[in-house]
Every structure is written in structure tokens, then in C-alpha cells.
Design an enzyme around this catalytic site. Sequence first.
Site, short mmCIF file in Angstrom:
data_model
loop_
_atom_site.label_atom_id
_atom_site.label_comp_id
_atom_site.label_asym_id
_atom_site.label_seq_id
_atom_site.Cartn_x
_atom_site.Cartn_y
_atom_site.Cartn_z
N HIS A 174 -2.79 -2.33 0.81
CA HIS A 174 -2.66 -1.03 0.17
C HIS A 174 -1.71 -0.10 0.93
CE1 HIS A 174 -3.52 2.05 -2.62
NE2 HIS A 174 -4.80 1.77 -2.86
N ASP B 223 0.34 0.09 -4.32
CA ASP B 223 -0.85 0.77 -4.84
C ASP B 223 -1.53 -0.07 -5.92
OD1 ASP B 223 -0.34 2.90 -3.15
OD2 ASP B 223 1.05 3.81 -4.61
#
Lengths: 326, 397
Positions: free
Chosen positions: B368, B372
Site C-alpha cells: 500500500h 492504493d
Amino acid sequence: MSEKTINVSDAIHDALVEEMRRDPSVVIVGESIQRATSFGITRGLLTEFGYNRVWDTPIAENAIAGLALGAALTGLRPVPIIMIGDFIPYAMEIICNEIAKYRYMFGGNFKVPITIRVGAQGAGAGLAAQHSQCLEAWFIHVPGLKVVYASTPYDAKGLLKASIRDDNPVLFFEHKFLGSITGTIPTEDYTVPIGVADVKREGEDVTIVAWAFMMHKALNAATELEKEGISVEVIDPRTLYPLDKETILQSVKKTGRLIIAEEAPKTGGIGAEISAMVNEEGFDSLDAPIMRVAAPHTPIPYSAALEKLWIPNVKDIINAAKKIVT
Amino acid sequence: MITQVVMPMLGWTMKEGTIVTWLKKEGEKVEKGEPLLEVETGKIVKDIESPGTGILRKILIPEESTVPVSEVLAIIAEPKEDISTLQNTLEKAKVILETPQVASVEKMESMMTKKTTVKVKISPVAKKLAEKHDIDFNRITGTGPNGRIVRKDILAAIEMTKVMPRVREVIPLVGIRKTTADRLSFSYRTAVHVTVTMVMDMSEMVKLRKKLLPEIEKKKHIRMTYTDMLVKAVAKTLEEYPIVNSTLKDEEIKILEDINIGVAVDTKAGLIVPVIREANTKSLIDIALTTKELVEKARSGNLALDEITGGTFTITNLGMFGVDQGAPIINPPEIGILGVGRIAQKPVVVDGKIVIRPMMNITLSFDHRVIDGALAARFLKTMKQKIESPSDLFENN
């Protein structure tokens, strides 16, 4: 069973009297034993048993030993006494080459039931280098000899009786300072078997093997060490040859630590022998190096101060124990 | 002449190596260039040639030990040559490095393993007791005179280990296991793992494979797998999402030109990830051929270092073991990994009717820090489209 309190000298006296009464072949041989001038142990024996069984000799240790050997070969059971044990070297040839080997060399056709009392051992009386030694270590090296050394009246009487009744030569050592030590013994006849050690005090942390006068020092050390939380087991081998290995090994198995305390120079001593034996047969039990408390490798000093310094003492034993018990 | 044998650097990324076997014994003669030992690094095993001629006088590092590159492993010298000074220096350095310093919890665990390295002072009874109870006395601080370990210390250690489970076997963490452990724990500590799963209808893939199988089998004598097809699918998807085909290292996201797909392979020695280079440009048959070759090499332990490095994205397929879904750990420095589940016949609703379809879960674990969730979802969506209408994808096989 009734008991009586007695000191070591009297216990030896009693053993002699009782064995001479029990067995008419028992004779005693030595310097001035008829008048019992020295230490008084043989007092009354001449009166009771007569000149045929109480023989005075010149001051000649080799003659004493030789006489005893001849008597033994004719079927008697002599108990010669070397009054001052330091002079036993004069009799070494007879003891080590004749008495020790006779039975073996003649294919068992002769028995040599001699008990040689080796008297007045030990330092501390200001008697200098020639009257103060403890010479037991010399004799465990000679095959054919048994070596016993009692520290209490009970052991002294029982061991002397067992020695006299033994058909092989036994050296029965006596220490100057043990004579007056008292203890209780049965009034009945008993013996202490040769080759069996005695646990004089039970403990968990360290085993001290000590005999004769050192045994008492070991007990004193044990009392002191207990105050500091160190639990000491004291073993008196009583017989130095043949040694009761099993009792020592079992004790070391329990405590994991061993000290041997002796009143003689460390080099080539009984302590060296016991240490080596435990190393060979009980190594896996050891939790610390084996320690020896023994005397320096010097003649025993005449100077009282130096003599005191020379003699292994209670403090030496305590220090050794503290070094290996952590 | 004295020659020191050192841990060689077998690749640019190599930091340490494990000695698998010494091919010569101490005292044996060695010729320069002759194989001397086997070294394992980054999951491959290589023969190392002797750097000199003479007698292998002293082996300093035993088998199964892992040491850094350029550490001295052995000394080669003439028979009578004096090597004591060098040997002493090297051994002293080793003792300092290996002197154990452990905290209490680690101490408890490590005491239960057994490996002697440094000479320790210990009493005979303590040693015997330690051996009987499988206590590693190297890790115990002795309380006896001069720091000797005594019975009391072992008894205390036994007390401590009583709360620990009994040990059946101790396997040193070396070689592939160690590499896997190091890399994955690094990944788990640093990469922010997020996992998304999407269900794919495999009807078309199954049909297509059925159609292609006999053809490929006849031509190339290989059996194409679903994994081969998925390699192609993911490689093509990555073309559309360059950011997913990237690495994150030293505060830099590097988007990579090449799309090299690593395929996780289970071997006897452990997990190995051979790399199919430029998978996006390869035909399905090429992918199948390359994969087959690499897997065989991986299972026989013959992979070269360049065949397991340079991956940009990884696929791990546990479907053949009946796994429905898993969340794989990213293979660093990559930023994404695809976990593939089994194809299962499932009731699904199509056009308002319940029908039975071969369904498969595909799970994407991604870092992450780099991408995203929405992008990851779009990536999976694209992949789903490719998988559910695969004819375009495999047009030219």
C-alpha cells in the site's frame, strides 16, 4: 547392649587384653612394653600374660619386625609395636620385602598374621622432623600389606581386633593426639571390618575424606561450614588399603565435590591416590575439581610457630570447601 | 605459499553463503581450479574451485555454517609451512564474533538447541546432566569458580525448560530456509500488505485449455498448465498497469520496463521462485516451455543465480492442493503478488438463473505504500476481463 565411655589409648589397651585372652597365640613385641613406660598402653599385660607373651626388645625396629615375622611363621600371632613410627624405615626391608611377600612367595604355605602397631604419629607436639610424621602413605604402595588408621575409640578397638584376627599383615597406625579422644563403645566383643569406610557425618554439598586426627578437624570444619550454609559429608575410610571405594564414590555421586584432607605432604599422598581413583571411577559425578588439603613438601619444622603453619588445619579445610562450593 | 580460501561473491546481491560440503578433507592435496567445496547462496548450490595448489591444511568453517562474503573458510599451504599465526588470528576473530549474548527469553529457547562452537568451562557432572536433558550449555553462564558451569546451573536450566515443549528435532535455519525466512520477514515488516480478492469465472479458460492442450502436447510434448495461462494473463495486465510492475527500495519507486514473472515452486529443499523473463512478450507455448524447464531445474537444484533473480511480479498457485484462497506475502523488492486458488464448480447466478460454473479466486497482495486499493481493484478487474474472455489473450498461443 551396654556401652561405656573410653579414650582411644584405653580402647587399644582393651583390644590387646581381650585378644590375648581370647587367643593364646597372640604375643606382643616392642620396646619397653613390659614396664609400659611409653603411653601406658601395655600396662598390666606382663602381669596377666607373663614373659612368654610380652616380649621386650632393644631399640631396633628391624629386630622387632624380624622377630615378629619369625614368630608368625612358627604359628604365633604377633602384635609388634614401633613405638615412634617415624623410625619404621629401619624395618622397611622386613616389612615390605618379607612380611608383605612371604605368603605370596611360598604359594600360601605360610600365613603371616602380624599386626604392626605404628605408634606416635603426627605433628604438633614440638618434636621436630623425626618424631612428627604421618607415614601411612608409604605402605599403601606395597602389595601384601593392609593399612588401617582409626580415629575414634570404637574404630580403634574394633579395627585392632579385626587386624589381630586377620591372617595377613596389617599396619595399625596410631596418632599422638588421638589417644585422649573419647567416645562410647559396646562392652561386648565386636570388630570393625577391614576395608569398610564410615560416614562420620552426612551432608549434601561436599564430601571430605579424612582419617585419624584430620578426621576430627574435618568434623570441626563441617560444623563451621554448616553455619555458612554448606552441608558437609565426612567420610573416614578407616582402612587406607584396601580402600572402600564404593562409599567414597557414592558420597561424591551425591555431593559432586570432594576434598581429601591428610596430615602429610601432598605429593604422593593418600589424597593423590583417592583423587585419582575418583577421577577414574567417578568423573561423571564431579561438579568441581577435587581438592587436597595436605602439608607442604618440607620436613616438619621444630619452631612451634612454623610447625603450626605446617600442619593442615580446620581453616585450610574450610577454605578448600568454599573454593569449590559456590 | 599460503592461500586463504574465502567465501566467494557469486552474484551482485550475494551477502553471505552457506557451506554445503567440503569436497576435500584436511590434509588432502588440492590443485588450483579443482572443486574444493560446495556453497549455497540465494537458493542455489555452486562448486567452488580451489584458489591455490598445496595441502588443505585447515578448514576454519565447518559444513552447514553460513558466513559473509570474503570470510576466510580454509587455509591451503605447503605441508611444512607454518600457518599457526594466521590460524590463531582467524580463530580468535571467530570466537569474538560467536560469543553468545542472549536475552532471557531467547536464552530459554536457544538452550534447548544443541550446537557447540566455543570452548566452555563445565564440570563433568554438569556436562553429563546437560547432555541427558538436551540443554545447550554453550548458552549458559556458569556460576562456579572462574565462571565454570556447575550442576546447579544445569538444574536451573532444566527448571526453565520444563515450561517449554520438548524438542523432537533441531533444524538449523540455513540455506533456502534461511533465505526464505530473511526475505519474507523483511517483507512482512516493511511492506504494508493489503489483500484484495476477486472471483473469476473460468469457463472460457477451461474451454480454451481443453482446445489448446492436444495441439500443444502434440507439437511440444508438454502439458500446458493454468499457471502458464495465468502468467500470460498477469503479464499482459501488468502492461496496462506499469506502477504495479515496480519495486520500492531506498525511498525510490522504480517502474520497470521488463515484465519478469516469478512462479513460486515447491521443491524438496523449499520454496524457489524461478523467473520467466519478459513474459508479456512470450507466447503461451514459450511460457509453458520456459516454466517447465525452470520448474524441473528448481526441483533438481540446478537453477543458475540469474534464473531466480530479477523478478518484477510473482504468482503463487496453491489451487492444485485444494486451496480456495490465500493472502501471499510480497516477494521484495516487488510490490505485488498474486495468489491463485483452485478452480471449483460453484453455483452462480447468470442472467437471473442459478448455473454451475468453474470458479476461481484470485487474490492480489500489494504494497500500500506504492499503490492504493482502487488501483489494485482495477488491476484485478482487468485481469478478470482477460481471464473470462481469453481468446484475445492467447490469439497467437
